[in-house]
Design an enzyme around this catalytic site. Sequence first.
Site, PDB file in Angstrom:
ATOM      1  CB  SER A 183      -0.936   0.016   1.218  1.00  9.27           C
ATOM      2  OG  SER A 183      -0.198  -0.029   2.421  1.00  9.27           O
ATOM      3  CG  HIS A 211      -3.797  -1.074  -1.788  1.00  8.81           C
ATOM      4  ND1 HIS A 211      -4.244   0.232  -1.791  1.00  8.81           N
ATOM      5  CD2 HIS A 211      -3.632  -1.411  -0.481  1.00  8.81           C
ATOM      6  CE1 HIS A 211      -4.334   0.671  -0.545  1.00  8.81           C
ATOM      7  NE2 HIS A 211      -3.976  -0.314   0.262  1.00  8.81           N
ATOM      8  CE  LYS A 240      -7.500  -0.021   1.021  1.00  8.41           C
ATOM      9  NZ  LYS A 240      -7.991  -0.545   2.318  1.00  8.41           N
TER      10      LYS A 240
END
Length: 383
Positions: A183, A211, A240
Amino acid sequence: MTDSLTAFAQDKLAALESRSLKRTLVPTHRLDGLWVQRGGRRLLSFSCNDYLNLSHHPAVKAAAIRAVEEYGAGAGASRLVTGDHPLLSELEGRLAALKGYEAACVFGSGYLANSGIIPTIMGAADLILVDELAHSCIWAGAQLSGAKVVAFRHNDMADLAAKLAEHRGEAARALIATDGVFSMDGDLAPLDQISALARAHDAWLMVDDAHGLGVVGEGRGAAAMFPTARVDLAMGTFSKAIGGYGAYVCASAPVIDLLKTRARTLVYTTGLPPANAAAALAALDVIAAEPERVAAPLAKARRFTRALNLPDATSAVVPIVIGEAATALAAAAALEAQGFLAIAIRPPTVPAGTARLRLAFTAGHPDAEVDRLAAAVRVLLGA
């Protein structure tokens, strides 16, 4: 008269302030998937994880609204009591099919997922090896398990192999835990190599792909980029690229059944609200229907890195490592003066001496603005 707790807090805050490490909340109105209103200014955000701009997508918002109208604002109870509303099983089926697993389990958040999954399958007689840059919630779950926890150097396969050789023999079970896309650095874990080491040492592999989902591997996540990798526990979030809130893990059906009956962060917390589940389902529809949207964040990130002659981005995240916290804060302020929101990330989120601007690129960022950001960063770096 100041009580001892207040005095303790004041001393801690003063010490953090002296090192430019005190953090404060700043009210931020996200106007759409790109622009924010913050401190009375309209800024183009490069600090949101809404990689596909789905948090404001009309179909996603409409699905959430319909779910509220039909099921109410909240789940009402733990999933094992009465909080297992029908949207959750539908979402789990979609996720399992997307990721290629027998089953899935939805949690309330990524932190709840990782801090619940790991202690359910690991205990005091076991070994957990964790990439040193893995997300905080992986470390929290590992520590809660009571197992022996050993860090290995970031993406260093020789170090992982050495630590497996050193510690595996003394443990009943072993787990290797890593992010899929890291991240704060934006790089990918070499899941094919990690998987091979796991198999060679009779260890399980858990990957946090918060992610990666919707961004890499044609939207299927980091593991899809390593077809030979065997990932036993494929975890990710809806906060996300999915644009909402919540988390999941995919695994074999017996593993998922065990988690649903024993993971404390599922058993003892209220189920994910219907609106969040419905929004995630709608977001998955968009991802399936719009491959060009899925490809865009990485393309924007690479446009930026190429403009600065940096190594090609491998995800939507590009770090600009500054060094000291105060310098990173000044860099963020300089970009804000030019209309960009690029939050400075400081220790302990990142290692000491590596404070940075963590730039997150989304499908909707205009190319001209990406170029303007690159020019501004070039000036900051003196390049």
